[in-house]
Design an enzyme around this catalytic site. Sequence first.
Site, PDB file in Angstrom:
ATOM      1  N   GLY A 132       0.825  -1.201   0.000  1.00  0.00           N
ATOM      2  CA  GLY A 132       0.000   0.000   0.000  1.00  0.00           C
ATOM      3  C   GLY A 132       0.852   1.240   0.000  1.00  0.00           C
ATOM      4  N   SER A 133       0.387   2.244   0.750  1.00  0.00           N
ATOM      5  CA  SER A 133       1.039   3.554   0.685  1.00  0.00           C
ATOM      6  C   SER A 133       2.315   3.594   1.523  1.00  0.00           C
ATOM      7  CB  SER A 133       0.075   4.625   1.203  1.00  0.00           C
ATOM      8  OG  SER A 133      -0.201   4.391   2.570  1.00  0.00           O
ATOM      9  N   ARG A 134       3.175   4.529   1.175  1.00  0.00           N
ATOM     10  CA  ARG A 134       4.413   4.708   1.930  1.00  0.00           C
ATOM     11  C   ARG A 134       4.107   5.132   3.365  1.00  0.00           C
ATOM     12  NH1 ARG A 134       9.583   7.891  -0.518  1.00  0.00           N
ATOM     13  NH2 ARG A 134      10.866   8.008   1.337  1.00  0.00           N
TER      14      ARG A 134
ATOM     15  N   GLY B 252       1.348   4.525   5.148  1.00  0.00           N
ATOM     16  CA  GLY B 252       0.795   3.385   5.897  1.00  0.00           C
ATOM     17  C   GLY B 252       1.879   2.382   6.250  1.00  0.00           C
ATOM     18  N   GLY B 253       2.712   2.051   5.271  1.00  0.00           N
ATOM     19  CA  GLY B 253       3.779   1.064   5.494  1.00  0.00           C
ATOM     20  C   GLY B 253       4.771   1.520   6.554  1.00  0.00           C
TER      21      GLY B 253
ATOM     22  N   GLU C 268       5.481  -3.437   1.010  1.00  0.00           N
ATOM     23  CA  GLU C 268       5.809  -2.960  -0.331  1.00  0.00           C
ATOM     24  C   GLU C 268       5.095  -1.630  -0.484  1.00  0.00           C
ATOM     25  OE1 GLU C 268       4.658  -5.509  -3.675  1.00  0.00           O
ATOM     26  OE2 GLU C 268       4.524  -3.566  -4.647  1.00  0.00           O
TER      27      GLU C 268
ATOM     28  N   CYS D 183       2.528  -1.203  -8.981  1.00  0.00           N
ATOM     29  CA  CYS D 183       3.733  -0.804  -8.243  1.00  0.00           C
ATOM     30  C   CYS D 183       4.932  -0.734  -9.172  1.00  0.00           C
ATOM     31  CB  CYS D 183       3.983  -1.775  -7.108  1.00  0.00           C
ATOM     32  SG  CYS D 183       3.538  -3.449  -7.527  1.00  0.00           S
TER      33      CYS D 183
ATOM     34  N   GLU E  35       6.274   9.026  -5.524  1.00  0.00           N
ATOM     35  CA  GLU E  35       5.402   8.226  -6.384  1.00  0.00           C
ATOM     36  C   GLU E  35       4.050   8.914  -6.564  1.00  0.00           C
ATOM     37  OE1 GLU E  35       3.966   3.584  -6.484  1.00  0.00           O
ATOM     38  OE2 GLU E  35       3.441   4.722  -4.700  1.00  0.00           O
TER      39      GLU E  35
HETATM   40  P1  NAP Z   1      -3.107   2.387   2.145  1.00  0.00           P
HETATM   41  O1  NAP Z   1      -3.827   3.624   2.451  1.00  0.00           O
HETATM   42  O2  NAP Z   1      -1.698   2.304   2.600  1.00  0.00           O
HETATM   43  O3  NAP Z   1      -3.942   1.193   2.831  1.00  0.00           O
HETATM   44  C1  NAP Z   1      -3.550  -0.160   2.687  1.00  0.00           C
HETATM   45  C2  NAP Z   1      -4.085  -0.960   3.881  1.00  0.00           C
HETATM   46  O4  NAP Z   1      -3.339  -0.622   5.038  1.00  0.00           O
HETATM   47  C3  NAP Z   1      -5.536  -0.665   4.207  1.00  0.00           C
HETATM   48  O5  NAP Z   1      -6.119  -1.837   4.698  1.00  0.00           O
HETATM   49  C4  NAP Z   1      -5.436   0.365   5.321  1.00  0.00           C
HETATM   50  O6  NAP Z   1      -6.542   0.353   6.175  1.00  0.00           O
HETATM   51  C5  NAP Z   1      -4.187  -0.094   6.040  1.00  0.00           C
HETATM   52  N1  NAP Z   1      -3.448   1.002   6.683  1.00  0.00           N
HETATM   53  C6  NAP Z   1      -3.032   2.153   6.098  1.00  0.00           C
HETATM   54  N2  NAP Z   1      -2.371   2.910   6.989  1.00  0.00           N
HETATM   55  C7  NAP Z   1      -2.372   2.229   8.159  1.00  0.00           C
HETATM   56  C8  NAP Z   1      -1.854   2.486   9.458  1.00  0.00           C
HETATM   57  N3  NAP Z   1      -1.214   3.616   9.742  1.00  0.00           N
HETATM   58  N4  NAP Z   1      -2.047   1.578  10.419  1.00  0.00           N
HETATM   59  C9  NAP Z   1      -2.697   0.434  10.155  1.00  0.00           C
HETATM   60  N5  NAP Z   1      -3.215   0.123   8.947  1.00  0.00           N
HETATM   61  C10 NAP Z   1      -3.064   1.018   7.967  1.00  0.00           C
HETATM   62  O7  NAP Z   1      -3.123   2.045   0.621  1.00  0.00           O
HETATM   63  P2  NAP Z   1      -4.333   2.026  -0.443  1.00  0.00           P
HETATM   64  O8  NAP Z   1      -5.618   2.311   0.210  1.00  0.00           O
HETATM   65  O9  NAP Z   1      -4.240   0.736  -1.140  1.00  0.00           O
HETATM   66  O10 NAP Z   1      -3.938   3.131  -1.484  1.00  0.00           O
HETATM   67  C11 NAP Z   1      -3.608   4.438  -1.117  1.00  0.00           C
HETATM   68  C12 NAP Z   1      -2.297   4.836  -1.787  1.00  0.00           C
HETATM   69  O11 NAP Z   1      -1.306   3.824  -1.568  1.00  0.00           O
HETATM   70  C13 NAP Z   1      -2.348   4.962  -3.293  1.00  0.00           C
HETATM   71  O12 NAP Z   1      -2.822   6.179  -3.718  1.00  0.00           O
HETATM   72  C14 NAP Z   1      -0.920   4.739  -3.666  1.00  0.00           C
HETATM   73  O13 NAP Z   1      -0.203   5.933  -3.519  1.00  0.00           O
HETATM   74  C15 NAP Z   1      -0.411   3.754  -2.665  1.00  0.00           C
HETATM   75  N6  NAP Z   1      -0.351   2.368  -3.182  1.00  0.00           N
HETATM   76  C16 NAP Z   1       0.832   1.925  -3.656  1.00  0.00           C
HETATM   77  C17 NAP Z   1       0.928   0.642  -4.127  1.00  0.00           C
HETATM   78  C18 NAP Z   1       2.224   0.121  -4.642  1.00  0.00           C
HETATM   79  O14 NAP Z   1       2.254  -1.008  -5.032  1.00  0.00           O
HETATM   80  N7  NAP Z   1       3.280   0.887  -4.649  1.00  0.00           N
HETATM   81  C19 NAP Z   1      -0.170  -0.202  -4.133  1.00  0.00           C
HETATM   82  C20 NAP Z   1      -1.373   0.266  -3.649  1.00  0.00           C
HETATM   83  C21 NAP Z   1      -1.445   1.556  -3.168  1.00  0.00           C
HETATM   84  P3  NAP Z   1      -7.910   1.167   5.847  1.00  0.00           P
HETATM   85  O15 NAP Z   1      -8.892   0.099   5.619  1.00  0.00           O
HETATM   86  O16 NAP Z   1      -8.185   1.962   7.074  1.00  0.00           O
HETATM   87  O17 NAP Z   1      -7.679   2.018   4.663  1.00  0.00           O
END
Ligand code: NAP
Length: 525
Positions: free
Chosen positions: A241-243, A245-246, A265, A302, A394
């Site tokens: 997911g996002s940088r 969040g990760g 990732e 990604c 990104e």
């Molecule tokens: P995300 O916001 O990072 O969420 C991914 C998962 O992690 C969701 O289940 C989210 O829960 C959880 N999460 C996020 N932050 C957290 C935290 N601080 N503590 C605990 N859990 C957390 O990613 P996304 O929703 O898939 O996409 C958002 C952005 O991520 C995109 O716009 C893009 O920039 C990036 N992304 C990158 C890739 C890649 O491969 N590089 C792939 C996908 C997305 P919730 O259910 O609460 O949202």
Amino acid sequence: MGLTGELFIATQRVAGANGTFRAVSPATGAEIEPPFTLATVDDVEAACAAAEAAFPIYSNLPREKRAEFLEAAADEIDALGETLTERAMAETGLPHARLTGERGRTVGQLRLFAKELRLGEYLRARIDHAIPDRQPIRKPDLRLRMVPLGPVVVFGASNFPLAFSTAGGDTASALAAGCPVIVKGHSAHPGTAELVAGAVTRAAQKTGMPAGVFSMLNGPGNSVGSALVSDPRVKAVGFTGSRSGGTQLMKLAASRPVPIPVYAEMSSINPVFLLPSILEAKAEALGAAFVGSLTMGAGQFCTNPGLVLAVDGPALDRFLVAATDAVGVAPAQTMLSPGIHKAYESGVARMASSPALSQLAAGQEPGGPHCGRAALFSIAAKDFIADAEGHSEEVFGSASLVIRCADADEMLSVIGHLEGQLTATVHLDESDTDVARKLLPLLERKVGRILANGWPTGVEVTDAMVHGGPFPSTSDGRSTSVGTLAIDRFLRPVSYQDIPAALLPADLADGDAGIPRRVDGKPTL
Ligand code: NAP
């Protein structure tokens, strides 16, 4: 059975008592039925307790039994057929062909890990026999194998609702390793997650797995996700997911009384190098092919090519004319979720407002809500270097930046300013060999996969694949999340010294164990 909106805790469907939410169609912006229940802290507790109880049983099952479970999960997912594809289409806006392919990849991964279990090579079994009369001291009998870490939490990815979500690569590799899995479902595709979780649960029941081998909870990341990662029974985390969040999960895991690894990732802009000779020979074809890769799946990969580097001059101009033309006719595409679309729009706006960047092209006007338009920008290498961090962020979607370099040396010098990446692509012909020879060692330090004369989108699931790379492409560049080596993330080595034969694991017994092992320094089959 239709969707119930329930959670899965240790093979039971359980209604979460923390409210409900619905999926949103990215194509229309409308909510989709049914409501899905959200987990409470008690549900987190129950899933972790069940996973902990299952671990000693599941991890000690014969490898064949775990292989049968993975294959049964693949069969159950296959059996969902169009029901699964149609629900995933509604929740993600991804087209039928893409999701059919992704379903094939998902079941293929599960079956590949079943094969990996039967091969047994992943155990890295080693036997060093004792030398009782060695002087000055006896050499002990030492035997090593890899053992599973314990319960693993997997965060499903939004951009691969099947292949990197509920029963995707992280789940398959953790289950193969012998680790029970608790999935934190992605809120963008809860129906898809429920269908797949049901399939894995049926497979666990049919093959006699301990109940806590698999659970799936829905709920906000910052409560349910954080609680799972903080639970002392959880021993590792897989995330895509996002940088932000990760990195927050990395900090959380590192701040536990007992820290655990997070395999996240996150973000990668996947530089593409167009070397001078091939650019001269094929500028137009490269320009069109680049945009094909950039706009595939609305750029939501990604491995999307977000950065292109080439020496400035007429050949690069020809490439840019072809790329600009192709972007100009590229239709806007529905993005995965309203949130991802909003993040893309603000990323493109940020690029457009940068005085160092020139916007070369924009894709077709959107015809509906949450549609992303492709965007192409250029920058001089010296300006990129002046704020490499700012220009390397990104933008998840079909936006890319072309760096005009004064010469090949400047192109090489840009690499030192790049962050860690999943991939780097080099377009070259024979006359480019000298530059490429300098380029490759620099790229090895920055990326997990280097490819020639292709495009980075499209990741084969094989033994030799690396889908990983230095931070921030992943949290730990020593691993991969795609391919059979992904199993390593959920294993650790244990050495058995002078343990009586009757107590040794079968894979470390004397005689033919049927797996590759290193015995007294010699590889054996
Ligand atoms: P995300 O916001 O990072 O969420 C991914 C998962 O992690 C969701 O289940 C989210 O829960 C959880 N999460 C996020 N932050 C957290 C935290 N601080 N503590 C605990 N859990 C957390 O990613 P996304 O929703 O898939 O996409 C958002 C952005 O991520 C995109 O716009 C893009 O920039 C990036 N992304 C990158 C890739 C890649 O491969 N590089 C792939 C996908 C997305 P919730 O259910 O609460 O949202």
